[in-house]
Design an enzyme around this catalytic site. Structure first.
Site, PDB file in Angstrom:
ATOM      1  N   SER A  64       0.862  -1.184   0.000  1.00 13.92           N
ATOM      2  CA  SER A  64       0.000   0.000   0.000  1.00 13.92           C
ATOM      3  C   SER A  64       0.899   1.235   0.000  1.00 13.92           C
ATOM      4  CB  SER A  64      -0.847  -0.035   1.269  1.00 13.92           C
ATOM      5  OG  SER A  64      -1.347   1.229   1.606  1.00 13.92           O
ATOM      6  N   TYR A  98      -3.079  -1.043  10.018  1.00 14.03           N
ATOM      7  CA  TYR A  98      -2.966  -1.202   8.559  1.00 14.03           C
ATOM      8  C   TYR A  98      -1.554  -0.835   8.108  1.00 14.03           C
ATOM      9  CZ  TYR A  98      -4.333  -0.812   3.616  1.00 14.03           C
ATOM     10  OH  TYR A  98      -4.438  -0.963   2.250  1.00 14.03           O
TER      11      TYR A  98
HETATM   12  P1  NDP Z   1     -11.918  -4.830  -1.124  1.00 14.45           P
HETATM   13  O1  NDP Z   1     -12.547  -4.588   0.195  1.00 14.45           O
HETATM   14  O2  NDP Z   1     -12.623  -4.435  -2.374  1.00 14.45           O
HETATM   15  O3  NDP Z   1     -11.507  -6.352  -1.260  1.00 14.45           O
HETATM   16  C1  NDP Z   1     -10.933  -7.056  -0.193  1.00 14.45           C
HETATM   17  C2  NDP Z   1     -10.919  -8.515  -0.589  1.00 14.45           C
HETATM   18  O4  NDP Z   1     -10.306  -9.262   0.446  1.00 14.45           O
HETATM   19  C3  NDP Z   1     -12.310  -9.067  -0.796  1.00 14.45           C
HETATM   20  O5  NDP Z   1     -12.283  -9.853  -1.949  1.00 14.45           O
HETATM   21  C4  NDP Z   1     -12.550  -9.922   0.440  1.00 14.45           C
HETATM   22  O6  NDP Z   1     -13.388 -11.022   0.093  1.00 14.45           O
HETATM   23  C5  NDP Z   1     -11.126 -10.373   0.752  1.00 14.45           C
HETATM   24  N1  NDP Z   1     -10.917 -10.723   2.153  1.00 14.45           N
HETATM   25  C6  NDP Z   1     -10.987  -9.913   3.241  1.00 14.45           C
HETATM   26  N2  NDP Z   1     -10.758 -10.621   4.358  1.00 14.45           N
HETATM   27  C7  NDP Z   1     -10.523 -11.900   3.981  1.00 14.45           C
HETATM   28  C8  NDP Z   1     -10.238 -13.100   4.662  1.00 14.45           C
HETATM   29  N3  NDP Z   1     -10.133 -13.141   6.001  1.00 14.45           N
HETATM   30  N4  NDP Z   1     -10.072 -14.234   3.930  1.00 14.45           N
HETATM   31  C9  NDP Z   1     -10.175 -14.217   2.584  1.00 14.45           C
HETATM   32  N5  NDP Z   1     -10.444 -13.114   1.882  1.00 14.45           N
HETATM   33  C10 NDP Z   1     -10.625 -11.969   2.581  1.00 14.45           C
HETATM   34  O7  NDP Z   1     -10.509  -4.099  -1.036  1.00 14.45           O
HETATM   35  P2  NDP Z   1      -9.411  -3.690  -2.115  1.00 14.45           P
HETATM   36  O8  NDP Z   1      -9.607  -4.389  -3.380  1.00 14.45           O
HETATM   37  O9  NDP Z   1      -9.318  -2.223  -2.094  1.00 14.45           O
HETATM   38  O10 NDP Z   1      -8.124  -4.253  -1.369  1.00 14.45           O
HETATM   39  C11 NDP Z   1      -7.392  -5.373  -1.816  1.00 14.45           C
HETATM   40  C12 NDP Z   1      -5.987  -5.271  -1.281  1.00 14.45           C
HETATM   41  O11 NDP Z   1      -5.372  -4.103  -1.795  1.00 14.45           O
HETATM   42  C13 NDP Z   1      -5.897  -5.162   0.248  1.00 14.45           C
HETATM   43  O12 NDP Z   1      -4.777  -5.875   0.692  1.00 14.45           O
HETATM   44  C14 NDP Z   1      -5.727  -3.675   0.450  1.00 14.45           C
HETATM   45  O13 NDP Z   1      -5.091  -3.400   1.666  1.00 14.45           O
HETATM   46  C15 NDP Z   1      -4.862  -3.328  -0.734  1.00 14.45           C
HETATM   47  N6  NDP Z   1      -4.850  -1.922  -1.099  1.00 14.45           N
HETATM   48  C16 NDP Z   1      -5.960  -1.273  -1.543  1.00 14.45           C
HETATM   49  C17 NDP Z   1      -5.884   0.045  -1.942  1.00 14.45           C
HETATM   50  C18 NDP Z   1      -7.026   0.790  -2.524  1.00 14.45           C
HETATM   51  O14 NDP Z   1      -6.886   2.001  -2.774  1.00 14.45           O
HETATM   52  N7  NDP Z   1      -8.168   0.188  -2.747  1.00 14.45           N
HETATM   53  C19 NDP Z   1      -4.622   0.806  -1.844  1.00 14.45           C
HETATM   54  C20 NDP Z   1      -3.530   0.027  -1.356  1.00 14.45           C
HETATM   55  C21 NDP Z   1      -3.653  -1.280  -1.006  1.00 14.45           C
HETATM   56  P3  NDP Z   1     -14.439 -11.716   1.130  1.00 14.45           P
HETATM   57  O15 NDP Z   1     -15.072 -10.611   1.898  1.00 14.45           O
HETATM   58  O16 NDP Z   1     -15.356 -12.490   0.244  1.00 14.45           O
HETATM   59  O17 NDP Z   1     -13.587 -12.619   1.975  1.00 14.45           O
END
Ligand code: NDP
Length: 252
Positions: free
Chosen positions: A142, A155
């Site tokens: 991130s 985070y």
């Molecule tokens: P979303 O909330 O859109 O997606 C998060 C995903 O993680 C979902 O598919 C969710 O699926 C899954 N998830 C969460 N907890 C669990 C778990 N315990 N087991 C399995 N799957 C899990 O977030 P983003 O797409 O924005 O984020 C994705 C990654 O990118 C993260 O690591 C985030 O920190 C990182 N990121 C995002 C940024 C942004 O601007 N959006 C910037 C920098 C980093 P489900 O709920 O079905 O389990």
């Protein structure tokens, strides 16, 4: 050089957001993709989407904080496709509070989901990748792998840790022909950041102002880097942390 035909990839959290953007890129380049997340219905929809453009995909319901479930994820991948070449450690979450308000349970939830999960999945994937003679692990960091943020201490700790974990694995597994890299997304429009925009007044405008590209990223902006880091094009790239941020992190 960027072809992924015959390769098998697991994308954790691949049923939405950045994970789905990366899964789309990998599938379009020819990979067979396993979507590993908790919400079964959302994962099935993601699989249907990938299948619609001719890819092979499977949903494996997985909580990446659960060691036994992660073991089942790898076994289900091998049962379905017979191999594992690429692991994208993307599942993540955030709890926005200053450090003095974060409970131990909240701290653990964020660290377990964002950092310990990467250890569990990489640990479970390693024997298969080593036996197969190659592997690619892509960890999602991130901007908070670089910068601090008073509103997201757990985070920021998890995402700083992801970069150091990436470097450790890259060093340990280089001679096994396993490359391990981190991607540091800037501000990407997803469910996670839509919530942030509700919680942090002025965030939307601040991101636009600070990002030289003058816009938020889309999930499809994450596809190219996933293909590069999963493909032979990156065979001499390991231990790196690559911002994909429209220039956000180079702005003083
Ligand atoms: P979303 O909330 O859109 O997606 C998060 C995903 O993680 C979902 O598919 C969710 O699926 C899954 N998830 C969460 N907890 C669990 C778990 N315990 N087991 C399995 N799957 C899990 O977030 P983003 O797409 O924005 O984020 C994705 C990654 O990118 C993260 O690591 C985030 O920190 C990182 N990121 C995002 C940024 C942004 O601007 N959006 C910037 C920098 C980093 P489900 O709920 O079905 O389990």
């Amino acid at each position: 050089m960027f072809q992924l035909e015959g390769r098998v990839a697991i994308v954790t959290g691949g049923n939405g957001g950045i994970g789905l953007g990366m899964a789309r890129g990998l599938a379009r380049a020819g990979a067979r993709v396993v979507i590993a997340a908790r919400d079964e219905a959302k994962s099935k929809d993601a699989v249907k989407e990938l299948e619609a453009f001719g890819a092979e995909a499977r949903a494996v319901t997985t909580d990446v904080t659960d060691e036994a479930a992660v073991g089942r994820m790898v076994r289900a991948t091998l049962d379905a496709f017979g191999r594992l070449d690429v692991l994208v450690n993307n599942a993540g979450t955030n709890i926005r509070k200053p450090p003095h308000e974060v409970s131990l349970a909240e701290w653990r939830q964020v660290l377990d989901t964002n950092l310990t999960s990467a250890y569990l999945c990489s640990h479970a994937a390693y024997p298969t990748m080593k036996a197969g003679g190659r592997g690619k692990i892509i960890n999602i960091g991130s901007m908070m792998s670089i910068f601090g943020a008073g509103f997201a201490p757990a985070y920021a700790a998890s995402k700083g840790g992801i970069v150091q974990f990436t470097r450790a694995c890259a060093s340990a597994w280089a001679l096994d022909n396993i490359q391990v890299n981190a991607v540091l997304p800037g501000w990407i429009d997803t469910a996670l950041t839509r919530r942030a925009r509700q919680e942090i007044p002025g965030l939307h405008e601040r991101v636009l102002q600070r990002t030289p590209a003058g816009r938020w990223g889309t999930i499809d902006d994450m596809a190219g880097i996933a293909v590069f880091l999963a493909s032979p094009a990156s065979d001499f790239v390991t231990g790196s942390a690559i911002p994909v941020d429209g220039g956000y992190s180079i702005q003083g």
